[in-house]
Structure formats: structure tokens, C-alpha cells
Design a protein around this motif. Structure first.
Motif, mmCIF file in Angstrom:
data_model
loop_
_atom_site.group_PDB
_atom_site.id
_atom_site.type_symbol
_atom_site.label_atom_id
_atom_site.label_comp_id
_atom_site.label_asym_id
_atom_site.label_seq_id
_atom_site.Cartn_x
_atom_site.Cartn_y
_atom_site.Cartn_z
ATOM 1 N N ALA A 1 -9.473 11.772 -10.086
ATOM 2 C CA ALA A 1 -10.549 11.401 -10.565
ATOM 3 C C ALA A 1 -11.468 10.140 -9.971
ATOM 4 C CB ALA A 1 -10.705 11.323 -11.766
ATOM 5 N N ALA A 2 -10.723 9.257 -9.240
ATOM 6 C CA ALA A 2 -10.683 7.972 -8.944
ATOM 7 C C ALA A 2 -12.079 8.820 -7.214
ATOM 8 C CB ALA A 2 -10.249 6.987 -8.448
ATOM 9 N N TRP A 3 -11.228 9.198 -6.589
ATOM 10 C CA TRP A 3 -11.997 10.489 -5.496
ATOM 11 C C TRP A 3 -12.507 11.214 -5.418
ATOM 12 C CZ3 TRP A 3 -8.232 13.723 -1.494
ATOM 13 C CH2 TRP A 3 -9.421 13.810 0.290
ATOM 14 N N ARG A 4 -12.671 12.051 -6.532
ATOM 15 C CA ARG A 4 -14.163 12.332 -6.788
ATOM 16 C C ARG A 4 -14.854 11.724 -6.815
ATOM 17 N NH1 ARG A 4 -16.712 14.115 -11.212
ATOM 18 N NH2 ARG A 4 -18.133 16.260 -10.877
ATOM 19 N N ALA B 1 -12.564 11.755 4.847
ATOM 20 C CA ALA B 1 -10.911 9.985 5.251
ATOM 21 C C ALA B 1 -11.140 9.207 4.843
ATOM 22 C CB ALA B 1 -10.941 11.112 6.657
ATOM 23 N N GLN B 2 -12.404 8.788 4.981
ATOM 24 C CA GLN B 2 -12.941 7.915 4.666
ATOM 25 C C GLN B 2 -13.010 7.567 2.814
ATOM 26 O OE1 GLN B 2 -17.017 6.462 6.068
ATOM 27 N NE2 GLN B 2 -15.807 6.224 8.533
ATOM 28 N N THR B 3 -13.383 8.140 2.101
ATOM 29 C CA THR B 3 -12.959 8.337 1.141
ATOM 30 C C THR B 3 -11.711 7.711 0.603
ATOM 31 O OG1 THR B 3 -13.688 9.934 0.540
ATOM 32 C CG2 THR B 3 -15.027 8.379 -0.010
ATOM 33 N N PHE B 4 -10.991 9.045 1.234
ATOM 34 C CA PHE B 4 -9.822 9.484 0.821
ATOM 35 C C PHE B 4 -8.898 8.141 0.732
ATOM 36 C CE2 PHE B 4 -5.031 10.243 2.187
ATOM 37 C CZ PHE B 4 -4.468 10.675 1.153
ATOM 38 N N LEU B 5 -8.479 6.936 1.972
ATOM 39 C CA LEU B 5 -8.518 5.825 2.572
ATOM 40 C C LEU B 5 -8.427 4.782 1.494
ATOM 41 C CD1 LEU B 5 -6.277 4.827 4.139
ATOM 42 C CD2 LEU B 5 -7.909 4.351 6.117
ATOM 43 N N HIS C 1 0.877 12.908 -1.070
ATOM 44 C CA HIS C 1 1.233 13.824 0.106
ATOM 45 C C HIS C 1 -0.033 14.452 -0.208
ATOM 46 C CE1 HIS C 1 2.380 17.961 0.340
ATOM 47 N NE2 HIS C 1 1.753 17.526 1.727
ATOM 48 N N LEU C 2 -1.175 14.686 1.561
ATOM 49 C CA LEU C 2 -2.304 15.235 0.528
ATOM 50 C C LEU C 2 -2.309 16.698 1.798
ATOM 51 C CD1 LEU C 2 -5.135 15.791 -0.112
ATOM 52 C CD2 LEU C 2 -5.705 14.294 2.683
ATOM 53 N N GLY C 3 -2.333 17.944 1.378
ATOM 54 C CA GLY C 3 -2.740 19.491 1.399
ATOM 55 C C GLY C 3 -3.778 19.411 2.089
ATOM 56 N N LEU C 4 -4.232 20.168 3.527
ATOM 57 C CA LEU C 4 -5.160 20.469 3.321
ATOM 58 C C LEU C 4 -5.608 21.536 3.732
ATOM 59 C CD1 LEU C 4 -5.259 17.447 6.319
ATOM 60 C CD2 LEU C 4 -6.437 17.535 4.758
ATOM 61 N N HIS C 5 -6.369 21.753 2.963
ATOM 62 C CA HIS C 5 -6.649 23.740 2.929
ATOM 63 C C HIS C 5 -8.308 23.823 2.902
ATOM 64 C CE1 HIS C 5 -2.514 24.666 1.834
ATOM 65 N NE2 HIS C 5 -2.682 23.756 1.182
ATOM 66 N N MET D 1 1.445 -1.504 -0.256
ATOM 67 C CA MET D 1 0.169 -0.366 -0.201
ATOM 68 C C MET D 1 0.891 1.636 0.110
ATOM 69 S SD MET D 1 -3.180 0.812 2.650
ATOM 70 C CE MET D 1 -2.545 1.761 3.812
ATOM 71 N N ASP D 2 0.141 2.100 -1.148
ATOM 72 C CA ASP D 2 1.075 3.782 -0.975
ATOM 73 C C ASP D 2 1.172 4.436 0.271
ATOM 74 O OD1 ASP D 2 1.730 3.409 -3.197
ATOM 75 O OD2 ASP D 2 -0.194 4.599 -3.609
ATOM 76 N N ALA D 3 2.430 5.236 1.138
ATOM 77 C CA ALA D 3 2.346 5.656 2.454
ATOM 78 C C ALA D 3 1.753 7.264 2.045
ATOM 79 C CB ALA D 3 4.041 5.862 2.685
ATOM 80 N N ILE D 4 1.463 7.017 3.083
ATOM 81 C CA ILE D 4 0.435 8.754 2.978
ATOM 82 C C ILE D 4 1.177 9.903 4.312
ATOM 83 C CG2 ILE D 4 -1.605 9.956 4.237
ATOM 84 C CD1 ILE D 4 -3.212 7.109 3.644
ATOM 85 N N VAL D 5 1.301 11.070 4.061
ATOM 86 C CA VAL D 5 1.987 11.926 4.541
ATOM 87 C C VAL D 5 0.801 13.111 4.418
ATOM 88 C CG1 VAL D 5 3.277 13.676 4.551
ATOM 89 C CG2 VAL D 5 3.813 11.943 4.774
ATOM 90 N N LEU D 6 0.594 14.000 5.254
ATOM 91 C CA LEU D 6 -0.619 15.007 5.900
ATOM 92 C C LEU D 6 -0.046 15.882 6.013
ATOM 93 C CD1 LEU D 6 -3.289 12.807 7.607
ATOM 94 C CD2 LEU D 6 -3.646 13.465 5.256
ATOM 95 N N SER D 7 -0.607 17.440 5.417
ATOM 96 C CA SER D 7 0.091 18.393 5.479
ATOM 97 C C SER D 7 -0.901 19.521 6.103
ATOM 98 C CB SER D 7 1.369 19.128 4.612
ATOM 99 O OG SER D 7 0.917 19.493 3.641
#
Length: 234
Positions: A155-158, A222-226, A120-124, A1-7
Motif C-alpha cells: 500500500a505504501a509503495w503504491r 527501484a528507487q521507490t521500492f528502496l 523478497h521481491l519477485g520480478l515479473h 534496515m530490512d534485508a532484500i532478496v531479488l528473484s
């Protein structure tokens, strides 16, 4: 699985004590979208609980220094700090700007060292209206269209978001372009597409004040992102 970094670059509107003189009578501006992104810290913490990923945050106002702009950018420093002596501006960069960016990059490099691709997900969050223009979305997903990994992920997340929450208008590269100057843009220059996926999540600030509905929304995000991280698009 890919790794995740949040900022979270704009998690607060704090003014360090040594710079308070720069912000006299600026309370209203600091409290507005110009001073910070309301809701992002809470959103980041929800994503961290859901994913277990590292969350790198800043709660210092973006009006001190804009963490989501490159060195040399005209809006790196705001009207309140741009006229400070060069030594003072260097101090601000050394204390707040560079450490945040370094921490994000170190987290990415730690996963890359063990062969993982990093998302890497930047939250705004964004103001519902800017310069008289009403924004026509609740959610924006920003990415660089020239990078296949980012394009397919967003596209898939949307699609997942629309399926789960048909009440939301979810737009790609809105209200900003994902390839515009920012932290993800900087990191794309350092990492190839097969090692780094840089995405920015933008949420309409109108939703932040809706209490229970806001908590439900950030859980759904968060759930749909994961789900997308666990089941990547081939």
C-alpha cells in the motif's frame, strides 16, 4: 534496515540443448509471453544496482519448467515437456527448478540467521492482453492480504509510485492474486510474517519496448521500492 532478496523466475527463453527436440517449430511461442517475461532481467539488474541486494535469476524458458509453480501443479510442465518420461522430468527439476528455489531460500536464510526480516521481491512482466481481455494497469503489486507486513508495504509503495508517476495506473493484486500458487506462496508457509515479506512486482510488457521511458520507469520503481525498505511503515 530490512534485508532484500531479488528473484527473477522468467528472465529468458533459453532452451537447453538436450531438450531442443521438445521445442521443434515452437520459436514463436518461445518468443511470446508464454515463453518468458520480457524485461525482467534488465529490471532485476536495475534493482540490484539500486539496492545492492542478491539477485537470483533464471534465463531458461518457463515452458521447460515453471519455476513459479509448486511441485505437483498442473502447469509445472508445459505442453512441450509434460509427456516426457518421469526420469527426464526429474532431471529438469534437479537441474533447473530446485536449484533456483534453493538459492532463493538460502539467501533468505542467510539474512534471517543474523536477525533480519527479509523483503523478497519477485520480478515479473505481464502481457497487455490475455484471451481478448485488455489489462487495465501498468503496474501490479502482488501480496497476501492476510499478512500485515506485505499489505502495508505494498500500500505504501503504491502511494509513492502514484505520487512520483501519476501517469501510471498502479493496482494491488492485479493482474493476478498475490495469494495464488507461486514461489512467494511457498515461502510464506516456511516463514512467519515478521520474518518474511513476499511481494511480486508485475509490469505491463507494453512498456518494455519504450526504450528510454523503460529505463526511467525501472529506475523509478527501484528507487521507490528502496525508500520503502529504508523507511518501513510502522
Amino acid at each position: 534496515m530490512d534485508a532484500i532478496v531479488l528473484s527473477c523466475e522468467h528472465g529468458g527463453n533459453e532452451v537447453p540443448s538436450e531438450y531442443r527436440d521438445c521445442f521443434r517449430d515452437a520459436e514463436q511461442v518461445l518468443a511470446s509471453h508464454r515463453g518468458w517475461d520480457p524485461g525482467t532481467l534488465e529490471m532485476g539488474q536495475a534493482f540490484q544496482r539500486s539496492t545492492g541486494a542478491p539477485l537470483i535469476t533464471s534465463t531458461v524458458t518457463r515452458l521447460l519448467v515453471e519455476l513459479n509453480r509448486s511441485l505437483g501443479h498442473a502447469r509445472l510442465f508445459s505442453q512441450y515437456t509434460r509427456d516426457l518420461p518421469s526420469g527426464k522430468k526429474r532431471e529438469i527439476l534437479d537441474r533447473y527448478y530446485l536449484p533456483h528455489r534453493t538459492h532463493v531460500q538460502e539467501a533468505i536464510d542467510e539474512y534471517r540467521a543474523v536477525g533480519k526480516r527479509v523483503i523478497h521481491l519477485g520480478l515479473h512482466t505481464f502481457t497487455p492482453e490475455l484471451n481478448g481481455e485488455v489489462r487495465t494497469a501498468e503496474i501490479g503489486l502482488l501480496y497476501d492480504p492476510s499478512r500485515p507486513g506485505e499489505k502495508s508495504f505494498c500500500a505504501a509503495w503504491r502511494a509513492r509510485l502514484i505520487a512520483l508517476r501519476p501517469d501510471l495506473r498502479v493496482r494491488l493484486n492485479y493482474p493476478y492474486l498475490g495469494k495464488a500458487d507461486g514461489l512467494t506462496t511457498y515461502l510464506r508457509k516456511r516463514y512467519p510474517d515478521d520474518q518474511y515479506v513476499g511481494v511480486e512486482l508485475e509490469v505491463n510488457q507494453r512498456l518494455v519496448a519504450e526504450s528510454d521511458a523503460w529505463k526511467t520507469l525501472i529506475t523509478d520503481l527501484a528507487q521507490t521500492f528502496l525508500t520503502g525498505v529504508r523507511s518501513p511503515v510502522s
